[in-house]
Design a protein around this motif. Structure first.
Motif, short mmCIF file in Angstrom:
data_model
loop_
_atom_site.label_atom_id
_atom_site.label_comp_id
_atom_site.label_asym_id
_atom_site.label_seq_id
_atom_site.Cartn_x
_atom_site.Cartn_y
_atom_site.Cartn_z
N ARG A 68 -39.76 -19.07 35.48
CA ARG A 68 -40.33 -18.43 34.30
C ARG A 68 -40.67 -16.98 34.61
O ARG A 68 -40.86 -16.60 35.76
CB ARG A 68 -41.58 -19.19 33.85
N LYS A 69 -40.79 -16.18 33.57
CA LYS A 69 -41.10 -14.76 33.73
C LYS A 69 -42.45 -14.51 34.38
O LYS A 69 -42.65 -13.50 35.02
CB LYS A 69 -41.06 -14.07 32.36
N ASP A 70 -43.36 -15.47 34.24
CA ASP A 70 -44.69 -15.30 34.83
C ASP A 70 -44.74 -15.68 36.31
O ASP A 70 -45.81 -15.72 36.91
CB ASP A 70 -45.73 -16.08 34.03
N GLY A 71 -43.59 -16.00 36.89
CA GLY A 71 -43.53 -16.33 38.30
C GLY A 71 -43.62 -17.82 38.61
O GLY A 71 -43.45 -18.22 39.75
N THR A 72 -43.91 -18.62 37.60
CA THR A 72 -43.97 -20.07 37.81
C THR A 72 -42.56 -20.66 37.70
O THR A 72 -41.63 -19.99 37.24
CB THR A 72 -44.89 -20.75 36.79
N THR A 73 -42.42 -21.89 38.13
CA THR A 73 -41.15 -22.60 38.01
C THR A 73 -41.41 -23.94 37.37
O THR A 73 -42.34 -24.66 37.75
CB THR A 73 -40.51 -22.81 39.40
#
Length: 94
Positions: A68-73
């Motif tokens: 994800r763009k926020d760095g999460t997966t």
């Protein structure tokens, strides 16, 4: 009940960690999904995904990672029918 192996469309045994191409997704799975989850799972079609689990019944589950763009997966796992997957590469042991 004895443990049944996971099988792909050509009759090869698939195991946890193997790479398979996802050739189809059951419509009943897609019908239950909405939004990003539906988009993610739909995007798995035609892709090489990892065998996540094989139940004692031989039912195979595959998974894929979605950064994800926020760095999460986010991880999505779905059950698949034997005719829906094709072995690409066996897992490396060790």
């Amino acid at each position: 009940m004895s443990h049944q192996p996971g099988i792909e469309r050509n009759g090869a045994v698939v195991e946890i960690g193997d790479q398979v191409r996802l050739l189809s997704i059951r419509p009943s799975i897609l019908e239950r999904l909405v939004g990003a989850e539906h988009s993610d799972v739909s995007a798995m079609l035609g892709q090489v995904v990892e065998v996540f689990d094989v139940y004692e019944s031989g039912q195979v589950w595959v998974s894929a990672l979605f950064p994800r763009k926020d760095g999460t997966t986010e991880v999505h796992a779905i059950s698949v029918d034997p005719q829906s997957i094709e072995l690409v590469q066996k897992a490396r042991n060790g």
